[in-house]
Design an enzyme around this catalytic site. Sequence first.
Site, short mmCIF file in Angstrom:
data_model
loop_
_atom_site.label_atom_id
_atom_site.label_comp_id
_atom_site.label_asym_id
_atom_site.label_seq_id
_atom_site.Cartn_x
_atom_site.Cartn_y
_atom_site.Cartn_z
N LYS A 133 -13.15 2.06 -11.35
CA LYS A 133 -12.86 3.49 -11.54
C LYS A 133 -13.85 4.14 -12.52
CE LYS A 133 -9.85 3.18 -8.51
NZ LYS A 133 -8.43 3.07 -8.44
N ARG A 187 -3.41 1.43 -15.62
CA ARG A 187 -4.37 2.36 -16.22
C ARG A 187 -3.67 3.26 -17.23
NH1 ARG A 187 -5.56 5.94 -13.30
NH2 ARG A 187 -4.46 5.40 -11.40
N ARG A 190 -0.79 -6.91 -9.00
CA ARG A 190 -1.94 -6.77 -8.11
C ARG A 190 -2.43 -8.11 -7.59
NH1 ARG A 190 -4.05 -1.33 -7.07
NH2 ARG A 190 -2.67 -0.05 -8.32
N TYR A 242 -6.61 -4.85 -18.42
CA TYR A 242 -6.01 -4.69 -17.09
C TYR A 242 -6.80 -3.79 -16.14
CZ TYR A 242 -2.17 -5.15 -13.80
OH TYR A 242 -1.42 -5.48 -12.70
N HIS A 282 -12.15 8.52 -4.07
CA HIS A 282 -11.07 7.52 -4.09
C HIS A 282 -10.53 7.39 -2.66
CE1 HIS A 282 -7.00 6.25 -6.16
NE2 HIS A 282 -7.76 5.21 -5.91
N ASP A 340 -10.46 1.39 -1.33
CA ASP A 340 -10.21 2.15 -2.57
C ASP A 340 -11.29 3.18 -2.90
OD1 ASP A 340 -8.28 2.41 -4.75
OD2 ASP A 340 -9.90 1.73 -6.06
N CYS A 383 -0.43 4.80 -3.04
CA CYS A 383 0.11 5.68 -2.00
C CYS A 383 -0.36 5.30 -0.60
CB CYS A 383 -0.22 7.13 -2.31
SG CYS A 383 0.70 7.75 -3.73
N SER A 425 -3.30 6.72 -6.21
CA SER A 425 -3.03 5.31 -6.50
C SER A 425 -1.63 4.92 -6.03
CB SER A 425 -3.14 5.08 -8.00
OG SER A 425 -4.43 5.47 -8.44
P1 GTP Z 1 -4.34 1.81 -5.30
O1 GTP Z 1 -4.89 0.45 -5.13
O2 GTP Z 1 -3.49 1.97 -6.51
O3 GTP Z 1 -5.38 2.88 -5.25
O4 GTP Z 1 -3.25 2.06 -4.13
P2 GTP Z 1 -3.30 2.21 -2.54
O5 GTP Z 1 -3.45 3.65 -2.19
O6 GTP Z 1 -4.26 1.27 -1.93
O7 GTP Z 1 -1.80 1.84 -2.15
P3 GTP Z 1 -1.20 0.66 -1.25
O8 GTP Z 1 -1.72 0.67 0.16
O9 GTP Z 1 -1.34 -0.59 -1.98
O10 GTP Z 1 0.34 1.08 -1.18
C1 GTP Z 1 1.15 1.17 -2.28
C2 GTP Z 1 2.61 1.21 -1.92
O11 GTP Z 1 2.86 2.17 -0.89
C3 GTP Z 1 3.11 -0.13 -1.43
O12 GTP Z 1 4.30 -0.42 -2.09
C4 GTP Z 1 3.35 0.10 0.03
O13 GTP Z 1 4.40 -0.67 0.50
C5 GTP Z 1 3.65 1.59 0.14
N1 GTP Z 1 3.21 2.14 1.45
C6 GTP Z 1 1.98 2.04 1.98
N2 GTP Z 1 1.92 2.61 3.21
C7 GTP Z 1 3.16 3.10 3.45
C8 GTP Z 1 3.73 3.82 4.56
O14 GTP Z 1 3.09 4.12 5.56
N3 GTP Z 1 5.05 4.18 4.43
C9 GTP Z 1 5.78 3.88 3.33
N4 GTP Z 1 7.04 4.26 3.29
N5 GTP Z 1 5.27 3.18 2.28
C10 GTP Z 1 3.98 2.81 2.33
C1 SPV Z 2 -5.70 2.67 -8.87
O1 SPV Z 2 -4.93 2.82 -9.83
O2 SPV Z 2 -6.03 3.64 -8.13
C2 SPV Z 2 -6.21 1.33 -8.53
C3 SPV Z 2 -5.96 0.25 -9.46
O3 SPV Z 2 -6.86 1.18 -7.51
S1 SPV Z 2 -7.02 0.27 -10.83
O4 SPV Z 2 -8.17 -0.57 -10.52
O5 SPV Z 2 -6.28 -0.28 -11.97
O6 SPV Z 2 -7.47 1.62 -11.11
MN MN Z 3 -7.19 3.11 -6.42
#
Ligand code: GTP
Ligand code: SPV
Ligand code: MN
Length: 619
Positions: free
Chosen positions: A238, A89, A398, A229, A258, A305, A282, A280
């Site tokens: 979003k 983004r 992704r 993307y 979110h 999400d 996290c 994002s």
């Molecule tokens: P978006 O799709 O961007 O909104 O992200 P999301 O919040 O769904 O994040 P996602 O669960 O995909 O996690 C992103 C990163 O955080 C990955 O690299 C994970 O490995 C890491 N991660 C997730 N949960 C944990 C955790 O409990 N501990 C640690 N250390 N890392 C974590």
């Molecule tokens: C984020 O960035 O929080 C995502 C991926 O979930 S995107 O759809 O590119 O915004």
């Molecule tokens: Mn997201």
Amino acid sequence: DRTTGTTTGTTTGTGRASAAPRWTTHEALQQWIEEVVALTTPDRVHVCDGSDAEWTRLTDELVATGTLLRLDAAPTSFLARSDPDDVARVEDRTFICSRDPRDAGPTNNWLDPDEMKGILTELYDGSMRGRTLYVVPFVMGRLDAEHPMFGVELTDSAYVAASMRIMTRMGATVLRELERAQASFVPCLHSVGMPLADGQSDVAWPSNETKYIVQFPEERMIWSYGSGYGGNALLGKKCYALRIASVMARDEGWLAEHMLILKLTSPQQEVHYVAAAFPSACGKTNLAMLEPTIPGWTVETLGDDIAWLRFGEDGRLWASNPEFGLFGVAPGTGWDTNPNAMRTIAKGNSLFTNVALTDDGDVWWEGMTEEPPAHLVDWRGEDWTPDADRPSSHPNSRFCTPISQCPVLAPEYDDPRGVPISAILFGGRRRTTIPLVTEARDWAHGVFMGATLSSETTAAATGRTGVVRRDPMAMLPFIGYDAGDYFGHWLDVGKQADADRLPKVFYVNWFRREGAAGDGGFLWPGFGENIRVLKWVVDRLEGRAAAKDTPVGRVPTYGAIDTTGLDVPEERMAAALRVDRDEWARELPQIQRWFDTFGDTLPSMLRDELETLRARLTG
Ligand code: GTP
Ligand code: SPV
Ligand code: MN
């Protein structure tokens, strides 16, 4: 057929007066398509029906043009490699074009809507030449909702059309319902901004250096240009379900957030639904699909999400996931961290973008397995071996996959009413300061926690990573209006219900690290072990876990977090839960400065919360 055809000869001359093909019996949609065709001059128009045959045709075409690579090891799934400059983004190119700049607030880019339309109309002029315009009728949430939330994306990207089929409910049934009701919809215009001259061959990932992601909140309209993307281009996500929907939610008394949604069942068979807002990359997808490490607990997924929360007749907040697929961060997703995500994508029907390709035609990324394969083709299409000093997959690579394939999808995912939320978690990525878990004293304190949420930036957006910024309610890039008004709306939501019906609010941090500067390893093992924190949350809801009051909220007493079978020494646990006055003394001026960026739209209640925190810390 009526839905596919060439536009040649229909776009010149007098517009509507000429014999434009009839794409739809929906008057406003027909007219809008005609206008866009006249402006962008695509070679063809295709109205998407969402059928399997269409998916096959689209993906075959994308393979033929080199955008997609069919995976030999998983032939219903595909790999795309984006342009290296179109990988996330673009927040600095994202605009809220409200009539009054004040309505965009201090956290959004703003330009006068007429001026922006002028700029974009010039860019869209002829921008689809040589391409197909795909008409994607979609609905965010369910078609049988009381008020279905329609959108139509017009895009010149087949990759986007295919991705929208995974991420949204779309196609002929949606169009029929739109037509039957002559319903209103959010117009979402998207062009990659790379017209093709006669005979010019295409590139694998068309895009344009100039990018604009634009929301017109009063018109409930989205115009996107230059990027193919993720959130820049899949406009239901979003742009609609957060930026535009947050404005609708403000006006109508609900919340567009979110947030993941999960269902938690305790060994006593108590069921609680939890929503969690983390910025994002996290941890939302990971928490939503968590595989518990302690016996007797079950986690089921409802969303990873986006959550829309509305009050039910019972006075509780009910959440539903408006999406149909998962668009998850690939790196860090593995059999040991998120086995349910691995099982979901193992069923195929998935699009991977910017991950590495193995020699036997499968995908790989950092964190999928402990040891990388001996040879890969990396996300840029170059040879890669483990001694390379760069990752094989882009950090924001992704997987895009149907949520129906998730083996732990809760049956309530299909309930149009959604689920009643017991707890809301806010969380971020902070090396220091923020304890593993803190319970808010009440709704207003919870809103303060959300409003001051902070996190280190990630690769999900372009720009520097690892920089601490305030990311209120994990919505900084997604609030479609003034953020001060948004906080006020959250406080108003709390006034709509009895306090005991509102979700309890918690603040979590899986990412605190060892060392005074937070430069050591993670204090908390995270992932499946996060069930132990969820257990404490449920035990608090059920009135059986102990907490101690601290200046920043209630944290677990010693031993209140179940660490049975967990190899985390006592001092580490204490460090993870610690409320450190010096760290918080450094946090206060940052929160003060954040609040100072708001004018009079910052609710006085939040200033009061800050003064309470200050007094508690120094008292
Ligand atoms: P978006 O799709 O961007 O909104 O992200 P999301 O919040 O769904 O994040 P996602 O669960 O995909 O996690 C992103 C990163 O955080 C990955 O690299 C994970 O490995 C890491 N991660 C997730 N949960 C944990 C955790 O409990 N501990 C640690 N250390 N890392 C974590
Ligand atoms: C984020 O960035 O929080 C995502 C991926 O979930 S995107 O759809 O590119 O915004
Ligand atoms: Mn997201």
